[in-house]
Design a protein around this motif. Structure first.
Motif, PDB file in Angstrom:
ATOM      1  N   SER A 117       0.801  -1.227   0.000  1.00 17.19           N
ATOM      2  CA  SER A 117       0.000   0.000   0.000  1.00 17.19           C
ATOM      3  C   SER A 117       0.833   1.277   0.000  1.00 17.19           C
ATOM      4  CB  SER A 117      -0.945   0.009   1.212  1.00 17.19           C
ATOM      5  OG  SER A 117      -0.203   0.022   2.420  1.00 17.19           O
ATOM      6  N   GLN A 118       1.959   1.270   0.725  1.00 19.12           N
ATOM      7  CA  GLN A 118       2.722   2.502   0.903  1.00 19.12           C
ATOM      8  C   GLN A 118       3.929   2.633  -0.023  1.00 19.12           C
ATOM      9  OE1 GLN A 118       1.635   4.940   3.068  1.00 19.12           O
ATOM     10  NE2 GLN A 118      -0.132   3.576   3.248  1.00 19.12           N
ATOM     11  N   ILE A 119       4.432   1.517  -0.524  1.00 20.73           N
ATOM     12  CA  ILE A 119       5.635   1.567  -1.350  1.00 20.73           C
ATOM     13  C   ILE A 119       5.333   1.198  -2.800  1.00 20.73           C
ATOM     14  CG2 ILE A 119       7.944   0.593  -1.690  1.00 20.73           C
ATOM     15  CD1 ILE A 119       8.134   0.329   1.363  1.00 20.73           C
ATOM     16  N   PHE A 120       4.799  -0.003  -3.026  1.00 17.88           N
ATOM     17  CA  PHE A 120       4.538  -0.406  -4.407  1.00 17.88           C
ATOM     18  C   PHE A 120       3.571   0.545  -5.102  1.00 17.88           C
ATOM     19  CE2 PHE A 120       1.853  -2.534  -7.530  1.00 17.88           C
ATOM     20  CZ  PHE A 120       2.811  -2.829  -8.492  1.00 17.88           C
ATOM     21  N   HIS A 121       2.430   0.812  -4.502  1.00 17.51           N
ATOM     22  CA  HIS A 121       1.447   1.671  -5.161  1.00 17.51           C
ATOM     23  C   HIS A 121       1.952   3.103  -5.317  1.00 17.51           C
ATOM     24  CE1 HIS A 121      -1.899  -1.048  -5.781  1.00 17.51           C
ATOM     25  NE2 HIS A 121      -1.601  -1.610  -4.624  1.00 17.51           N
ATOM     26  N   ASN A 122       2.849   3.510  -4.431  1.00 19.36           N
ATOM     27  CA  ASN A 122       3.455   4.831  -4.541  1.00 19.36           C
ATOM     28  C   ASN A 122       4.298   4.934  -5.815  1.00 19.36           C
ATOM     29  OD1 ASN A 122       5.116   7.194  -4.075  1.00 19.36           O
ATOM     30  ND2 ASN A 122       4.575   7.044  -1.912  1.00 19.36           N
ATOM     31  N   ILE A 123       5.212   3.964  -6.006  1.00 16.12           N
ATOM     32  CA  ILE A 123       6.071   4.028  -7.196  1.00 16.12           C
ATOM     33  C   ILE A 123       5.289   3.673  -8.466  1.00 16.12           C
ATOM     34  CG2 ILE A 123       8.173   3.570  -5.877  1.00 16.12           C
ATOM     35  CD1 ILE A 123       8.098   0.687  -6.904  1.00 16.12           C
ATOM     36  N   PHE A 124       4.270   2.840  -8.338  1.00 16.19           N
ATOM     37  CA  PHE A 124       3.450   2.475  -9.494  1.00 16.19           C
ATOM     38  C   PHE A 124       2.733   3.694 -10.039  1.00 16.19           C
ATOM     39  CE2 PHE A 124      -0.386   0.671 -11.496  1.00 16.19           C
ATOM     40  CZ  PHE A 124       0.202  -0.247 -12.364  1.00 16.19           C
TER      41      PHE A 124
END
Length: 265
Positions: A117-124
């Protein structure tokens, strides 16, 4: 589109999170105990910086009580009972096993969901859905209890999430500072660094990895500075600035396969 994540693990590189622009990273993920994260004014996530706090509300005794399935648990518990009290709000006392246990506890308490939620979706989102190449730079010291203890566990957790949710290739680059600069700060400095170096090299060279994952390690030494943390912080920041600079990386990358410019070309 290449996306970079920079992970300062422990105190040696933590301050770099205050100046994320020098990392050329889309996301900076500082990892440390809660008080150290707060000391640099990053208690909460901001645009481009997502902190991970270890050992929140824990003491050595409570941390050990939650790790009873760990091999040789009784011997380890007895060992720490004989030591002076270690304040986990300030760090892991240069005991890598405490940093390791704190991170394992975090894994048990939903780290993968946090990464999603906080890392993958941020860079995505920042890549506008075109996540093709991800570079993860993990920076820490070899002697430290937190950086040494967490080692490659966070990058590997990120690899698992990113490869499950995308087709991106992932390059893990570890920047590790040796023991020399900490000379005089404790009897565990050199034994810690030696043990962690063996572990780091084993991890870097291991063939058991995702087929879309590569690993590298940069080993550096800083001058003997003892307790002059301000000067060490400045030199550590320069290392990250250099490793993150495209011109420097072009030189460092020349020996990699499939690179146009080679020393023998």
């Amino acid at each position: 589109m290449e996306t970079r994540i920079f992970i300062p693990q422990g105190g040696t590189f933590l301050h770099v999170a205050e100046i994320p622009s020098i990392t050329n990273a889309e996301l900076v993920v500082p990892v440390d105990v809660e008080k150290e994260i707060a000391n640099i004014g990053l208690s909460n996530s901001t645009d481009g910086v997502v902190p991970i706090k270890l050992g929140i509300g824990e003491t050595v005794a409570t941390l050990l009580s939650k790790m009873r399935d760990y091999p040789n648990w009784e011997e380890i518990s007895e060992f720490f009972k004989k030591l002076p009290a270690i304040d986990l709000t300030k760090g892991m006392g240069m005991w890598a096993i405490l940093g390791w246990m704190a991170f394992v506890l975090l894994e048990k308490n939903g780290l993968e969901r946090f990464i999603d939620s906080q890392i993958f979706h941020n860079i995505f989102r920042k890549a506008n859905g075109m996540l093709t190449d991800v570079e993860i730079i993990s920076a820490a010291s070899l002697p430290g209890g937190l950086g040494g203890g967490t080692r490659g566990r966070l990058p590997q957790s990120m690899v698992k999430v990113i490869t499950e949710r995308s087709e991106a290739t992932i390059s893990i680059i570890k920047v590790r500072v040796g023991a020399l600069t900490f000379d005089g700060l404790g009897q565990n400095i050199y034994p810690n660094a030696g043990a962690r170096l063996v572990e780091e090299l084993a991890y870097t060279l291991a063939v058991d990895r995702h087929p879309r994952e590569t690993r590298r390690i940069f080993l550096v030494e800083l001058p003997i500075l003892g307790d002059d943390k301000a000067r060490r912080d400045g030199l550590a920041a320069q290392i990250i600035q250099a490793v993150s600079a495209s011109d420097v990386r072009q030189i460092l990358d020349r020996r990699l396969p499939n690179v146009d410019q080679r020393f023998d070309s």
